[in-house]
Design a protein around this motif. Structure first.
Motif, PDB file in Angstrom:
ATOM      1  N   THR A 165       0.808  -1.221   0.000  1.00  0.00           N
ATOM      2  CA  THR A 165       0.000   0.000   0.000  1.00  0.00           C
ATOM      3  C   THR A 165       0.841   1.270   0.000  1.00  0.00           C
ATOM      4  O   THR A 165       0.387   2.313  -0.467  1.00  0.00           O
ATOM      5  CB  THR A 165      -0.941   0.019   1.216  1.00  0.00           C
ATOM      6  N   THR A 169       2.732   0.702  -6.891  1.00  0.00           N
ATOM      7  CA  THR A 169       1.758   1.469  -7.665  1.00  0.00           C
ATOM      8  C   THR A 169       0.335   0.998  -7.411  1.00  0.00           C
ATOM      9  O   THR A 169      -0.591   1.814  -7.297  1.00  0.00           O
ATOM     10  CB  THR A 169       2.081   1.352  -9.165  1.00  0.00           C
ATOM     11  N   ILE A 170       0.156  -0.300  -7.300  1.00  0.00           N
ATOM     12  CA  ILE A 170      -1.196  -0.823  -7.106  1.00  0.00           C
ATOM     13  C   ILE A 170      -1.788  -0.335  -5.789  1.00  0.00           C
ATOM     14  O   ILE A 170      -2.992  -0.079  -5.688  1.00  0.00           O
ATOM     15  CB  ILE A 170      -1.198  -2.369  -7.174  1.00  0.00           C
ATOM     16  N   ARG A 173      -3.015   3.143  -6.328  1.00  0.00           N
ATOM     17  CA  ARG A 173      -4.233   3.119  -7.142  1.00  0.00           C
ATOM     18  C   ARG A 173      -5.449   2.712  -6.312  1.00  0.00           C
ATOM     19  O   ARG A 173      -6.556   3.225  -6.522  1.00  0.00           O
ATOM     20  CB  ARG A 173      -4.047   2.161  -8.316  1.00  0.00           C
ATOM     21  N   ILE A 174      -5.244   1.809  -5.375  1.00  0.00           N
ATOM     22  CA  ILE A 174      -6.356   1.402  -4.508  1.00  0.00           C
ATOM     23  C   ILE A 174      -6.824   2.580  -3.658  1.00  0.00           C
ATOM     24  O   ILE A 174      -8.030   2.819  -3.499  1.00  0.00           O
ATOM     25  CB  ILE A 174      -5.936   0.211  -3.626  1.00  0.00           C
ATOM     26  N   ILE A 189      -6.916   4.690 -14.550  1.00  0.00           N
ATOM     27  CA  ILE A 189      -6.904   3.469 -13.745  1.00  0.00           C
ATOM     28  C   ILE A 189      -8.086   2.587 -14.142  1.00  0.00           C
ATOM     29  O   ILE A 189      -9.223   3.057 -14.222  1.00  0.00           O
ATOM     30  CB  ILE A 189      -6.974   3.803 -12.245  1.00  0.00           C
ATOM     31  N   THR A 191     -10.537   0.712 -13.000  1.00  0.00           N
ATOM     32  CA  THR A 191     -11.147   0.492 -11.691  1.00  0.00           C
ATOM     33  C   THR A 191     -11.876  -0.845 -11.597  1.00  0.00           C
ATOM     34  O   THR A 191     -11.932  -1.442 -10.520  1.00  0.00           O
ATOM     35  CB  THR A 191     -12.121   1.637 -11.371  1.00  0.00           C
ATOM     36  N   ARG A 193     -11.065  -3.775 -13.094  1.00  0.00           N
ATOM     37  CA  ARG A 193     -10.081  -4.834 -12.862  1.00  0.00           C
ATOM     38  C   ARG A 193      -9.458  -4.712 -11.478  1.00  0.00           C
ATOM     39  O   ARG A 193      -9.222  -5.721 -10.802  1.00  0.00           O
ATOM     40  CB  ARG A 193      -8.999  -4.776 -13.936  1.00  0.00           C
ATOM     41  N   LEU A 194      -9.202  -3.482 -11.043  1.00  0.00           N
ATOM     42  CA  LEU A 194      -8.599  -3.278  -9.726  1.00  0.00           C
ATOM     43  C   LEU A 194      -9.546  -3.731  -8.620  1.00  0.00           C
ATOM     44  O   LEU A 194      -9.114  -4.354  -7.640  1.00  0.00           O
ATOM     45  CB  LEU A 194      -8.241  -1.801  -9.548  1.00  0.00           C
ATOM     46  N   MET A 197      -9.433  -7.466  -8.462  1.00  0.00           N
ATOM     47  CA  MET A 197      -8.200  -7.936  -7.835  1.00  0.00           C
ATOM     48  C   MET A 197      -8.259  -7.782  -6.316  1.00  0.00           C
ATOM     49  O   MET A 197      -7.787  -8.652  -5.572  1.00  0.00           O
ATOM     50  CB  MET A 197      -7.005  -7.167  -8.405  1.00  0.00           C
ATOM     51  N   ASN A 201      -8.040 -10.834  -3.624  1.00  0.00           N
ATOM     52  CA  ASN A 201      -7.105 -10.804  -2.501  1.00  0.00           C
ATOM     53  C   ASN A 201      -7.827 -11.048  -1.176  1.00  0.00           C
ATOM     54  O   ASN A 201      -7.348 -11.810  -0.323  1.00  0.00           O
ATOM     55  CB  ASN A 201      -6.393  -9.451  -2.473  1.00  0.00           C
TER      56      ASN A 201
END
Length: 252
Positions: A165, A169-170, A173-174, A189, A191, A193-194, A197, A201
């Motif tokens: 975090t 980069t991810i 982006r979160i 971004i 959003t 796909r994020l 993911m 997780n």
């Protein structure tokens, strides 16, 4: 399970609270049906139960500070003496030094970039108090049987997600998506796909939590964790997360 729920949230815009609540009821019902009405699976092997109730081995070797007391019959009195689990002591010292180092490094970085930092005396007091509490717990663990495996797992996960975090980069982006999903999408971004993911997780972490609960109970029970939902939600918000997103840290 995380992917199944994340799909509906990310690509069909169904509120996450509705999807996860419905998913909990659906998958719990499927689990009970597969186990024939809620039968448990067990007993589980001792090697698996060590995930929850086991302790790390002392690869360095114990250090006896006070020899145990022997009674008139020549038997050792249980609980007498003081022997430290040195592997736990070393790991605890490394963790405390890392806590102080990274705290000081973060403070200097804020000052170097012109951001407001807490007063140095307050930082020193906070670091000393936190380190003292951590060392106290380390000594308590070391004087018993050492560091529990489940605590080591938690420490590794916390370190991993703090790094993700704050340094990847991810992670940025979160936070951006949590603060303003529309602005994050306009900035390039993906959003959807994020979001998928993130829920995958969380599915993995939930599976790990289920394994730990099963290891603690000694058997897999479909009703395990029933009623813990409110405790989990309370822990998240008490830890500093915001219902609006974009705020909060892994360590609180």
């Amino acid at each position: 399970i995380g992917a199944a729920q994340g799909y509906w949230i990310a690509y069909h815009r169904i509120p996450s609270f509705i999807v996860t609540l419905a998913g909990m009821l659906i998958f719990r019902g499927i689990c009970q049906a597969l186990l024939g009405g809620g039968s448990s699976v067990g007993p589980l092997p001792a090697s698996f139960k060590a995930l929850s109730s086991g302790f790390i081995p002392d690869v360095i070797g114990p250090l006896t500070l006070i020899p145990p007391t022997v009674n008139a019959a020549g038997k050792t009195i249980v609980g007498s003496g003081l022997t430290l689990h040195m592997t736990t002591i070393v790991l605890g010292l490394i963790a405390v030094l890392a806590y102080a180092y990274f705290g000081l490094r973060a403070r200097r970085k804020r000052e170097r970039h012109g951001y407001e930092a807490e007063p140095f005396p307050l930082f020193v007091v906070k670091t000393l108090v936190g380190s003292a509490l951590a060392l106290f717990l380390v000594v308590q663990f070391a004087s018993y049987r050492g560091l529990p495996v489940v605590l080591l797992v938690m420490g590794v996960l916390i370190s991993l997600f703090v790094f993700v975090t704050k340094r990847m980069t991810i992670g940025r982006r979160i936070y951006a998506m949590g603060g303003n999903a529309k602005a994050a999408q306009l900035s390039g971004i993906n959003t959807e796909r994020l979001t998928l993911m993130v829920f995958i997780n969380m599915g993995v972490l939930s599976a790990l939590g289920g394994l730990i609960i099963a290891a603690r109970l000694g058997q897999a029970v479909p009703a395990a964790g029933l009623g813990s939902e409110l405790d989990v939600i309370a822990a998240v918000f008490i830890g500093g997360a915001s219902a609006m997103g974009g705020v909060g840290q892994v360590i609180g």
